[in-house]
Design a protein around this motif. Structure first.
Motif, short mmCIF file in Angstrom:
data_model
loop_
_atom_site.label_atom_id
_atom_site.label_comp_id
_atom_site.label_asym_id
_atom_site.label_seq_id
_atom_site.Cartn_x
_atom_site.Cartn_y
_atom_site.Cartn_z
N SER A 139 0.84 -1.19 0.00
CA SER A 139 0.00 0.00 0.00
C SER A 139 0.87 1.25 0.00
N TYR A 140 0.45 2.27 -0.75
CA TYR A 140 1.31 3.46 -0.87
C TYR A 140 1.48 4.19 0.45
N ILE A 141 0.50 4.05 1.35
CA ILE A 141 0.59 4.74 2.64
C ILE A 141 1.87 4.34 3.38
N VAL A 142 2.25 3.04 3.24
CA VAL A 142 3.45 2.53 3.90
C VAL A 142 4.70 3.24 3.37
N MET A 143 4.64 3.64 2.09
CA MET A 143 5.81 4.22 1.44
C MET A 143 5.98 5.72 1.71
N VAL A 144 4.95 6.35 2.31
CA VAL A 144 5.00 7.80 2.47
C VAL A 144 6.18 8.28 3.32
N PRO A 145 6.42 7.66 4.51
CA PRO A 145 7.55 8.15 5.31
C PRO A 145 8.88 8.03 4.56
N LEU A 146 9.06 6.90 3.85
CA LEU A 146 10.30 6.71 3.08
C LEU A 146 10.43 7.82 2.03
N ALA A 147 9.33 8.06 1.29
CA ALA A 147 9.35 9.09 0.25
C ALA A 147 9.72 10.44 0.85
N ALA A 148 9.10 10.79 1.98
CA ALA A 148 9.34 12.10 2.58
C ALA A 148 10.79 12.25 3.03
N VAL A 149 11.35 11.18 3.64
CA VAL A 149 12.73 11.25 4.11
C VAL A 149 13.69 11.44 2.94
N VAL A 150 13.46 10.67 1.85
CA VAL A 150 14.37 10.79 0.71
C VAL A 150 14.26 12.19 0.09
N ILE A 151 13.05 12.72 -0.02
CA ILE A 151 12.86 14.07 -0.56
C ILE A 151 13.64 15.08 0.29
N TRP A 152 13.50 14.95 1.60
CA TRP A 152 14.17 15.90 2.50
C TRP A 152 15.69 15.79 2.38
N VAL A 153 16.21 14.54 2.33
CA VAL A 153 17.66 14.36 2.25
C VAL A 153 18.20 14.98 0.95
N VAL A 154 17.47 14.79 -0.14
CA VAL A 154 17.92 15.36 -1.42
C VAL A 154 17.96 16.89 -1.31
N ILE A 155 16.94 17.48 -0.70
CA ILE A 155 16.93 18.95 -0.56
C ILE A 155 18.07 19.40 0.35
N TRP A 156 18.32 18.64 1.39
CA TRP A 156 19.31 19.04 2.39
C TRP A 156 20.73 18.89 1.85
N VAL A 194 7.65 19.71 3.92
CA VAL A 194 7.72 18.28 3.56
C VAL A 194 7.08 17.43 4.65
N LEU A 195 7.37 17.78 5.90
CA LEU A 195 6.83 17.03 7.04
C LEU A 195 5.29 17.09 7.05
N LEU A 196 4.75 18.30 6.93
CA LEU A 196 3.29 18.46 6.96
C LEU A 196 2.64 17.79 5.74
N GLY A 197 3.31 17.90 4.59
CA GLY A 197 2.78 17.26 3.38
C GLY A 197 2.66 15.76 3.58
N ALA A 198 3.72 15.15 4.13
CA ALA A 198 3.71 13.70 4.35
C ALA A 198 2.60 13.32 5.34
N LEU A 199 2.45 14.12 6.39
CA LEU A 199 1.39 13.82 7.37
C LEU A 199 0.01 13.92 6.70
N ALA A 200 -0.16 14.93 5.83
CA ALA A 200 -1.44 15.09 5.15
C ALA A 200 -1.75 13.87 4.29
N VAL A 201 -0.73 13.34 3.57
CA VAL A 201 -0.98 12.15 2.74
C VAL A 201 -1.37 10.97 3.62
N MET A 202 -0.72 10.87 4.80
CA MET A 202 -0.97 9.71 5.66
C MET A 202 -2.34 9.73 6.32
N THR A 203 -3.04 10.88 6.26
CA THR A 203 -4.41 10.87 6.77
C THR A 203 -5.31 10.05 5.84
N GLY A 204 -4.79 9.70 4.64
CA GLY A 204 -5.57 8.89 3.72
C GLY A 204 -6.45 9.68 2.78
N VAL A 205 -6.16 10.99 2.60
CA VAL A 205 -6.94 11.77 1.62
C VAL A 205 -6.72 11.17 0.24
#
Lengths: 409, 131
Positions: A113-130, A326-337
């Motif tokens: 399920s994509y919900i499981v992948m959200v934290p991974l996606a957010a961390v990688v996005i943040w690391v790339v930006i950082w 990025v953090l808030l975006g990931a949390l918003a996706v995880m609410t299941g919208v």
């Protein structure tokens, strides 16, 4: 070779900005519902973004000023703030949709399920930006995004009647089962997806990040004239694919993985694997762009130090805003919208907020104090003014259409 | 400002980018402080005000503005009003305003330093060069 790689700024803008989750969904959906009857809206949108992105890039190269700094200076702090609030909200909605897109692309490869992948996606996005330098970032995701050409391969493999497709696109009509209101609503969605404001925020700020000067004006034109038409070409291919595969079977598109089905159907597993890489790169690139754009807009409005060309320590507030987004975006996706609904609202609301962003670009690109002899020519000014009128009409019509059609239902 | 140099202050100063002597960005011209000459005949710009509090006050959100200025003063260690930059520090007026001072000593960047010292510096990799 170096020149070749420099064009990647616009390939990233094209892949991540033009073809992002908004275009994947909007083009897939309209192809299935309206066949090629709305192809014209993509063409109208791409010409508009070419006209205004070229101006924004030129202003950034000649004056070193990114778009949001001009927005505040030209509209004043009040209208500037209204635009900042609207743009930040839309940037955030789009970022949320793109993070969902990255997670969906990962889940298509990993079958979870994509919900499981959200934290991974957010961390990688943040690391790339950082950590990743701006140029590496755009080269990597720009080039990977070219895997989206799998859409074109699949279209050619289907071997459609090209003449029939062209005549369908050239004679737009409202299908029997649709109303003129839904037709207009989806035309606005396609126009909004093509002209999303974050594209010019990112493109002009990117030009400043890469220290463009007057010498880079040819590069600016090359980026705009290659990148956006490439994006439009990919968008129309998606639309044609769902027209051919979904429309005759009355299948509607209401999830991102469905857009990949015609490719698997027509061109097999290898093409599908390529396409997943392409979708990952496009949504990831767009997630980077929207996250950075949130920081660019707020930082430029308030006059902070901003950008990826400075260390996080030296632009602390900019990096804080991007990290929180990025953090808030990931949390918003995880609410299941529903990611598709978020995408649709983000592109349609973009259309409503366009005038406040594009008007100051047009004004400043005619100002000799900033531009010297690099101001707009008369033909460009005519075209840009026509588009400004279109943008205002679209902005006025958007919200009423959204209510009448209940969000395009 | 040199004598006799008259500027349409609202247009040439307000909402411009502030830049320190090393070219680092240090806020916007959010508002201007005016004073009258000794003979009471002329108004002149005595200081640039830069900070979200000053901006809110200019946008007629007075209570929110003075609250923001209070927060700003809390994160600024020095004395005096951190939003105020005396106009005699201005060294150049162009499409941005250059101030003859360092980023580190400007009150308009004190929130930047606060975020750096309390948040960003604690995250690994925050000091590394991006390329």
């Amino acid at each position: 070779m170096k020149k070749m790689l420099q064009v990647t700024l616009c390939i990233l803008t094209a892949i991540g900005g033009f073809v992002d989750i908004g275009d994947l969904v909007a083009n897939g959906e309209t192809g299935a519902r309206f066949k090629l009857g709305l192809a014209w809206a993509v063409i109208v949108g791409v010409v508009g973004i070419i006209v205004y992105a070229e101006m924004a890039g030129r202003v950034a190269a000649v004056s070193g000023r990114p778009v949001f700094s001009l927005v505040r200076e030209r509209l004043g702090p009040g209208f500037g703030l209204a635009n900042l609030l609207a743009s930040s909200f839309i940037n955030f909605l789009t970022l949320t949709a793109e993070i969902a897109g990255v997670a969906i692309a990962l889940s298509m490869a990993a079958s979870v399920s994509y919900i499981v992948m959200v934290p991974l996606a957010a961390v990688v996005i943040w690391v790339v930006i950082w950590r990743l330098p701006f140029e590496r970032m755009e080269q990597l995701f720009g080039l990977l995004g070219l895997a989206l050409l799998a859409f074109v391969v699949a279209l050619v493999k289907l071997g459609p009647d090209w003449g029939h497709l062209f005549s369908q696109a050239a004679h737009p009509a409202v299908p029997k089962e649709e109303t003129p209101f839904t037709y207009a609503y989806f035309a606005i969605a396609l126009f909004g997806a093509a002209m999303t404001p974050y594209e010019v925020f990112f493109f002009s700020s990117g030009a400043v990040e890469e220290h463009w000067t007057v010498k880079d004006l040819a590069l600016n034109r090359a980026n705009v004239y290659i990148g956006f038409p490439l994006g439009a070409f990919l968008s129309l291919s998606i639309m044609a694919l769902t027209t051919l595969v979904f429309a005759p079977r009355s299948i509607s598109v209401d999830a991102l993985p469905q857009v990949a089905l015609p490719v698997a159907f027509a061109a097999g597993k290898v093409a599908l694997a390529c396409l997943i890489v392409g979708i990952f790169a496009a949504t990831f690139g767009a997630a980077l762009e929207t996250a950075l754009s949130t920081g660019y807009c707020i930082g430029q409005y308030l006059g902070w130090e901003w950008g990826k060309h400075v260390r996080p320590r030296e632009a602390s507030r900019f990096y804080l805003v991007v990290t929180v987004a990025v953090l808030l975006g990931a949390l918003a996706v995880m609410t299941g919208v529903d990611p598709v609904k978020v995408t649709e609202y983000s592109i349609v609301l973009s259309a409503a907020a366009l005038p406040l962003t594009y008007f100051p670009i047009l004004v400043v690109s005619n100002d000799r104090d900033y531009m010297g002899d690099k101001t707009n020519g008369p033909v460009l000014n005519f075209l840009a003014t026509v588009y400004l009128v279109i943008i205002v009409l679209v902005a006025v019509a958007t919200i009423p259409l959204m209510i009448i059609t209940k969000g395009g239902a | 400002m040199s004598a006799g140099r008259t500027l349409w202050a609202g247009l040439r100063l307000l909402d411009r980018q502030l830049v320190d002597r090393n070219g680092r960005m240090a806020g916007c011209v959010d508002d201007l402080e005016l004073a009258t000459t000794e003979d009471g005949q002329h108004l002149y710009v005595s200081a640039i005000l830069s900070g979200p509090g000053a901006l809110a006050q200019r946008l007629r959100r007075r209570r929110y503005g003075s609250w923001m200025r209070g927060v700003h003063a809390l994160v600024s260690p020095g004395e005096g009003d951190p939003t105020r930059i005396a106009f005699n520090l201005v060294s150049d007026i162009g499409d941005h305003i250059t101030v003859a001072a360092d980023h580190e000593e400007l009150g308009s960047a004190s929130a930047e330093r606060w975020v750096r010292d309390h948040v960003i510096a604690h995250i690994p990799g925050s000091g590394h060069a991006p390329e």
